[in-house]
Write a protein that holds these residues in place. Structure first.
Motif, PDB file in Angstrom:
ATOM      1  N   UNK A  63       0.837  -1.206   0.000  1.00 29.83           N
ATOM      2  CA  UNK A  63       0.000   0.000   0.000  1.00 29.83           C
ATOM      3  C   UNK A  63       0.869   1.251   0.000  1.00 29.83           C
ATOM      4  N   UNK A  64       2.008   1.177   0.691  1.00 25.09           N
ATOM      5  CA  UNK A  64       2.874   2.340   0.869  1.00 25.09           C
ATOM      6  C   UNK A  64       3.887   2.490  -0.255  1.00 25.09           C
ATOM      7  N   UNK A  65       4.278   1.401  -0.897  1.00 27.72           N
ATOM      8  CA  UNK A  65       5.457   1.374  -1.756  1.00 27.72           C
ATOM      9  C   UNK A  65       5.443   2.410  -2.879  1.00 27.72           C
ATOM     10  N   UNK A  66       4.303   2.636  -3.525  1.00 26.44           N
ATOM     11  CA  UNK A  66       4.278   3.566  -4.646  1.00 26.44           C
ATOM     12  C   UNK A  66       3.876   4.978  -4.275  1.00 26.44           C
ATOM     13  N   UNK A  67       3.758   5.240  -2.977  1.00 26.73           N
ATOM     14  CA  UNK A  67       3.217   6.510  -2.514  1.00 26.73           C
ATOM     15  C   UNK A  67       4.106   7.699  -2.861  1.00 26.73           C
ATOM     16  N   UNK A  68       5.415   7.541  -2.720  1.00 27.11           N
ATOM     17  CA  UNK A  68       6.310   8.691  -2.881  1.00 27.11           C
ATOM     18  C   UNK A  68       6.249   9.272  -4.281  1.00 27.11           C
ATOM     19  N   UNK A  69       6.393   8.423  -5.314  1.00 28.77           N
ATOM     20  CA  UNK A  69       6.368   8.917  -6.693  1.00 28.77           C
ATOM     21  C   UNK A  69       5.001   9.480  -7.055  1.00 28.77           C
TER      22      UNK A  69
END
Length: 446
Positions: A63-69
């Protein structure tokens, strides 16, 4: 002698755990009080030293992994769309790099070129005749961004109430704009909420200058209808009637598959759940910070704070600046580690993100805000562009004269300026994390 004996009795009682709530009188008598008294009695339940391990949860990490980009791309989309010509030189975008949260060693132009389905590149000449990369938005991205603006307009009351409740959680009903800026993505606020939202709701908010000369936002009026936590709203449907009546509300608990809870920890957790629940919107100044009753109030504050976010998660550093505004004790974020059944700490993206477990069924958010769907569609658009670019689609298009820029690793213009990362307030920093006491310490890079 009598004073010494009384002190010994009280200290012994504080070290012991019991499910009832009582106060020791001057001569050792025990007087019973109901749980509904909350913090209106002298607490005797000291913090129980229970250590719980951090266990990886792959579903919540995903759930968190793609949040930054995704967040960085959406902020850039908002900046570009609000510019007069809908096309911005790279050096203008670089001035806002601190808001994006991208790695220091990643050039902003390199990041933007990864997603050709969202951003279009062109060039212009600066005053010295040098070709400068400029970035606009694809028609598909512009259309999706307009849908996002429409959803924000339709849900403006909801977003305003989220911001009001955030201010109601604080002691002085005031927060620095810098702190709100760190949470605006999580709250679903528009990137330019200072101008597009706040001025239209002057009966709720007032821009003020704080004692340290920073700009702040102050709540103008209290609303009792809003001062009800999500746990209290759900209590009638999910909890025992007697517990609701007594005010001893329990938090929903869930653990990562394979998480082994020792018997001592299970007993402590069961008794901790029976403690009085103090609403995060009430005055807790009389609570003794050395007790589990106080810890339950802190858990309740962050349980409510995460419910105010549209995806029920936020980076841990975003809450480290809230200690003074929320009137919390030192080492307050230790509750995230002591209660892994309520909160999950993901280490993805080189940071720590606190996720509210009850809000997710594996990777699926149970209650979806309309803005979440827009973000997912942006994420899908970005993945498509990244995949096509990796297959050389855009290189072939450029060589065929299709007007799409060829991928270039060498820039003809120095487009990156010194990073000016958003400054953190005094409570944030690595000293906070070095104080943790857990079986598996979690360290955040400084």
């Amino acid at each position: 002698m009598l004073q010494c004996r009384q002190s010994m009795v009280i200290n012994i009682i504080r070290r012991k755990w019991c499910s009832g709530c009582f106060w020791v009188g001057l001569e050792g008598q025990v007087f019973s009080f109901g749980c509904q008294q909350g913090f209106n009695y002298q607490q005797r339940c000291g913090l129980v030293n229970v250590k719980l391990k951090w266990v990886k949860d792959r579903a919540l990490d995903a759930v968190v992994s793609g949040e930054r980009d995704l967040r960085a791309a959406c902020i850039l989309v908002s900046m570009i769309s609000s510019s007069p010509h809908s096309c911005v030189p790279i050096y203008h975008l670089s001035r806002h790099r601190g808001q994006l949260g991208l790695p220091h060693d990643l050039k902003l132009s390199t990041f933007i070129r990864r997603y050709p389905t969202v951003f279009q590149e062109s060039h212009s000449l600066d005053g010295g005749g040098t070709r400068v990369p400029c970035f606009g938005l694809t028609p598909e991205a512009l259309k999706l961004h307009q849908e996002e603006l429409d959803i924000i307009e339709k849900n403006q009351v909801d977003l305003v109430n989220r911001l009001r409740k955030l201010l109601m959680l604080t002691r002085d009903r005031t927060l620095p704009l810098q702190t709100i800026d760190q949470l605006k993505w999580d709250l679903g606020l528009p990137n330019d909420y200072h101008y597009s939202l706040i001025p239209h709701h002057s009966r709720f908010f007032s821009l003020v200058t704080l004692s340290d000369k920073r700009d702040g936002l102050k709540l103008m009026s209290w609303d009792n209808d809003l001062a009800v936590s999500q746990l209290q709203k759900n209590a009638a449907l999910q909890q025992n009637e007697n517990d609701v009546k007594n005010g001893c509300l329990a938090f929903p608990i869930g653990f990562t598959r394979g998480f082994g809870l020792k018997r001592k920890s299970m007993e402590w957790l069961k008794e901790w759940q029976k403690l009085p629940y103090t609403s995060p919107y009430s005055d807790a100044s009389l609570l003794d910070s050395r007790t589990d009753v106080s810890e339950k109030r802190i858990v309740g504050v962050f349980h409510e704070l995460l419910h105010l976010t549209i995806e029920k998660k936020t980076e841990r550093k975003n809450v480290s600046n809230l200690r003074k505004p929320l009137a919390l004790p030192q080492k307050f974020t230790k509750v995230f580690e002591r209660h892994p059944g309520i909160f999950y700490i993901s280490k993805k993206n080189d940071t720590q993100t606190v996720v509210l477990r009850e809000a997710y069924d594996h990777q699926q958010l149970l209650h979806r805000h309309p803005l979440v769907e827009i973000r997912e569609r942006f994420g899908s658009m970005m993945r498509t562009g990244l995949l096509e670019r990796s297959r050389g689609f855009y290189k072939r298009s450029a060589s065929a004269g299709a007007g799409v820029e060829q991928d270039r690793t060498d820039d003809v213009y120095v487009d990156e300026m010194d990073d000016t990362q958003g400054s953190s307030e005094e409570e944030s920093g690595c000293k906070l994390f070095s104080d943790y006491d857990s079986d598996d310490p979690i360290h955040e890079p400084c």
